[in-house]
Design a protein around this motif. Structure first.
Motif, PDB file in Angstrom:
ATOM      1  N   ILE A  36       0.990  -1.319  -0.138  1.00  0.00           N
ATOM      2  CA  ILE A  36      -0.286   0.006  -0.416  1.00  0.00           C
ATOM      3  C   ILE A  36       1.180   1.158   0.100  1.00  0.00           C
ATOM      4  N   GLU A  37       0.217   2.262   0.335  1.00  0.00           N
ATOM      5  CA  GLU A  37       0.838   3.597  -1.234  1.00  0.00           C
ATOM      6  C   GLU A  37       1.576   4.186   0.767  1.00  0.00           C
ATOM      7  N   ILE A  38       3.000   4.289   1.020  1.00  0.00           N
ATOM      8  CA  ILE A  38       2.921   4.465   2.074  1.00  0.00           C
ATOM      9  C   ILE A  38       4.632   5.501   2.150  1.00  0.00           C
ATOM     10  N   SER A  39       4.305   6.866   2.951  1.00  0.00           N
ATOM     11  CA  SER A  39       5.763   7.603   3.150  1.00  0.00           C
ATOM     12  C   SER A  39       6.503   7.742   3.453  1.00  0.00           C
ATOM     13  N   GLU A  40       8.290   7.710   3.494  1.00  0.00           N
ATOM     14  CA  GLU A  40       8.890   7.906   4.683  1.00  0.00           C
ATOM     15  C   GLU A  40       8.720   8.604   5.624  1.00  0.00           C
ATOM     16  N   SER A  41       7.906   9.816   5.186  1.00  0.00           N
ATOM     17  CA  SER A  41       7.460  11.054   6.711  1.00  0.00           C
ATOM     18  C   SER A  41       5.685   9.997   7.657  1.00  0.00           C
ATOM     19  N   THR A  42       5.483   9.210   6.647  1.00  0.00           N
ATOM     20  CA  THR A  42       4.050   8.593   7.650  1.00  0.00           C
ATOM     21  C   THR A  42       4.765   7.561   8.103  1.00  0.00           C
ATOM     22  N   LEU A  43       6.137   7.183   8.294  1.00  0.00           N
ATOM     23  CA  LEU A  43       6.435   5.695   8.400  1.00  0.00           C
ATOM     24  C   LEU A  43       7.028   6.365  10.040  1.00  0.00           C
ATOM     25  N   TYR A  44       7.542   7.490   9.408  1.00  0.00           N
ATOM     26  CA  TYR A  44       8.121   8.540  10.924  1.00  0.00           C
ATOM     27  C   TYR A  44       7.682   7.825  12.168  1.00  0.00           C
ATOM     28  N   PRO A  45       6.374   8.748  12.901  1.00  0.00           N
ATOM     29  CA  PRO A  45       5.449   8.885  13.170  1.00  0.00           C
ATOM     30  C   PRO A  45       5.090   7.352  14.217  1.00  0.00           C
TER      31      PRO A  45
ATOM     32  N   VAL B  58       6.855  18.774   9.552  1.00  0.00           N
ATOM     33  CA  VAL B  58       7.025  19.151  10.328  1.00  0.00           C
ATOM     34  C   VAL B  58       5.718  19.218  12.135  1.00  0.00           C
ATOM     35  N   ALA B  59       4.445  19.367  11.071  1.00  0.00           N
ATOM     36  CA  ALA B  59       3.467  19.252  11.838  1.00  0.00           C
ATOM     37  C   ALA B  59       3.171  17.557  12.617  1.00  0.00           C
ATOM     38  N   ARG B  60       3.675  16.732  11.816  1.00  0.00           N
ATOM     39  CA  ARG B  60       3.541  15.086  12.206  1.00  0.00           C
ATOM     40  C   ARG B  60       4.665  15.630  13.260  1.00  0.00           C
ATOM     41  N   ILE B  61       5.776  15.177  13.500  1.00  0.00           N
ATOM     42  CA  ILE B  61       6.659  14.887  14.100  1.00  0.00           C
ATOM     43  C   ILE B  61       6.392  15.804  15.897  1.00  0.00           C
ATOM     44  N   THR B  62       5.512  17.912  15.327  1.00  0.00           N
ATOM     45  CA  THR B  62       5.089  18.189  16.590  1.00  0.00           C
ATOM     46  C   THR B  62       4.247  16.805  17.703  1.00  0.00           C
ATOM     47  N   VAL B  63       3.745  16.850  16.685  1.00  0.00           N
ATOM     48  CA  VAL B  63       2.240  16.204  16.983  1.00  0.00           C
ATOM     49  C   VAL B  63       2.779  14.475  17.610  1.00  0.00           C
ATOM     50  N   ASP B  64       3.851  14.126  17.532  1.00  0.00           N
ATOM     51  CA  ASP B  64       4.400  13.036  17.718  1.00  0.00           C
ATOM     52  C   ASP B  64       4.656  13.083  19.183  1.00  0.00           C
ATOM     53  N   ILE B  65       5.869  14.418  18.853  1.00  0.00           N
ATOM     54  CA  ILE B  65       6.367  14.253  19.847  1.00  0.00           C
ATOM     55  C   ILE B  65       5.829  14.745  21.458  1.00  0.00           C
ATOM     56  N   VAL B  66       5.225  15.510  20.751  1.00  0.00           N
ATOM     57  CA  VAL B  66       3.878  16.234  21.983  1.00  0.00           C
ATOM     58  C   VAL B  66       3.432  15.330  22.260  1.00  0.00           C
ATOM     59  N   GLU B  67       2.535  13.726  22.049  1.00  0.00           N
ATOM     60  CA  GLU B  67       2.055  12.731  22.262  1.00  0.00           C
ATOM     61  C   GLU B  67       2.970  12.275  23.148  1.00  0.00           C
ATOM     62  N   ASN B  68       3.548  11.590  22.534  1.00  0.00           N
ATOM     63  CA  ASN B  68       4.390  10.651  23.546  1.00  0.00           C
ATOM     64  C   ASN B  68       5.377  11.081  24.898  1.00  0.00           C
ATOM     65  N   ARG B  69       5.530  12.943  25.154  1.00  0.00           N
ATOM     66  CA  ARG B  69       5.805  13.599  26.141  1.00  0.00           C
ATOM     67  C   ARG B  69       5.041  12.905  27.086  1.00  0.00           C
ATOM     68  N   SER B  70       5.670  12.277  28.871  1.00  0.00           N
ATOM     69  CA  SER B  70       4.176  12.793  29.283  1.00  0.00           C
ATOM     70  C   SER B  70       4.117  13.739  29.848  1.00  0.00           C
ATOM     71  N   ASP B  71       2.886  13.533  30.947  1.00  0.00           N
ATOM     72  CA  ASP B  71       2.152  15.497  31.096  1.00  0.00           C
ATOM     73  C   ASP B  71       3.164  15.852  32.449  1.00  0.00           C
ATOM     74  N   SER B  72       3.396  17.149  31.046  1.00  0.00           N
ATOM     75  CA  SER B  72       5.032  18.212  32.800  1.00  0.00           C
ATOM     76  C   SER B  72       4.213  18.408  33.365  1.00  0.00           C
ATOM     77  N   LYS B  73       5.055  18.223  34.681  1.00  0.00           N
ATOM     78  CA  LYS B  73       4.384  18.800  35.715  1.00  0.00           C
ATOM     79  C   LYS B  73       5.358  20.391  35.783  1.00  0.00           C
ATOM     80  N   ASP B  74       6.620  21.032  34.790  1.00  0.00           N
ATOM     81  CA  ASP B  74       6.463  22.147  34.445  1.00  0.00           C
ATOM     82  C   ASP B  74       6.211  22.967  33.849  1.00  0.00           C
TER      83      ASP B  74
END
Lengths: 108, 194
Positions: A36-45, B58-74
């Motif tokens: 299926i279609e999947i890109s590198e930026s989809t895979l990262y998260p 960038v949006a994907r990385i941002t969402v991912d990082i924020v979600e994987n962070r545990s709730d901060s007390k700081d």
């Protein structure tokens, strides 16, 4: 495909692939995108989520003078695949039921 | 866009919002993919084009990082996550909501500040009134104890208010950041094919 379902399925997709062999980012995308279609930026998260939930582990190895990050399925990941398959059997039954009903409509 | 330009842009977009480790993990993932692609005979530009818009990455990385962070007390960390999520907000409604939220937060803070100032001034007045009375002997030792007791109570109340205000602010920022990241994630995922 609806996003929520797709997200879960992509995780299973990656786990299923890693169950066969340990692999690295580029190769995972290559292999999966044949199905299926999947890109590198989809895979990262997806990889990050799987690692955060303990379904995969990572290690680095030198390749061509640089580091290559390998991903490997953990026992937790294997368990998730097993329960996914079980859940899928139910989904399959519902799917078959819907199809049978539609057949019945057409015939009757 | 070549590799250096891409990496620079990605770094620029993520810096000040995330920790060094979080940023370098994302960068090395993309660097590795580019290196592998080049070895497989593709050009850097081709590979980077396949990644899609840098804003979406960038949006994907941002969402991912924020979600994987545990709730901060700081509060500093909570605020940083909040700002990071806000930076990738493109929807005007969300931005308006955020402004409203910040206004409420500031209002709450000022309210707390007001009550604290009120308490401190009554504290000061109490001292000004009580000390001369105590010195002139009008106020007995027993009454002196009562006044001191009330003052200590008032002081601890001020302290508690401060702690509550802090915890409330952190809680609100964590909640709103989670909420926003969920909304943005849906948008990011719906808008991309794969």
């Amino acid at each position: 495909m609806k996003t929520q379902l797709k997200k879960g399925i992509l995780e299973m997709f990656v786990l299923g692939f890693l169950k066969k062999e340990e692999s690295y980012g580029y190769k995972i995308v290559q292999e999966l995108s044949e199905i299926i279609e999947i890109s590198e930026s989809t895979l990262y998260p997806i990889l990050r989520r799987l690692e955060a939930s303990g379904s995969i582990s990572t290690y680095q190895e030198e390749y061509n003078g640089r580091l290559r990050k390998y991903y490997r399925i953990t026992d937790n990941g294997k368990e998730r695949l097993v329960s996914f398959k079980k859940e899928w059997e139910d989904i399959k039954k519902v799917y078959d039921f819907i199809l049978r009903n539609e057949e019945g409509d057409r015939n009757g | 866009m070549d590799k250096n330009e891409f990496v620079l842009k990605l770094k620029e977009a993520l810096k000040n919002k995330f920790s060094e480790i979080e940023i370098s993990e994302a960068i090395s993932y993309y660097e590795e993919i580019i290196a592998e692609g080049v070895e497989a005979g593709k050009t850097e530009a081709e590979i980077i084009e396949g990644f899609g818009d840098i804003e979406k990455i960038v949006a994907r990385i941002t969402v991912d990082i924020v979600e994987n962070r545990s709730d901060s007390k700081d509060i500093k960390k909570s605020w940083k996550s909040f700002v990071a999520i806000l930076a990738i907000c493109t929807s005007p409604i969300l931005v308006l909501l955020a402004i409203g939220f910040v206004a409420i937060a500031i209002g709450l803070f000022l309210g707390f500040l007001g009550s604290i100032v009120g308490l401190i001034s009554s504290f000061a007045i109490a001292i000004i009134v009580a000390v001369p009375l105590l010195l002139s002997g009008t106020l007995g030792i027993g009454n002196g104890f009562i006044v001191t007791g009330i003052l200590i109570f008032a002081l601890s109340f001020i302290g508690m208010l401060l702690i509550w205000a802090y915890q409330l602010a952190v809680f609100l920022f964590n909640k709103i950041t989670k909420l926003f990241s969920r909304v943005i994630k849906k948008k990011v995922e719906v808008n991309t094919n794969a």
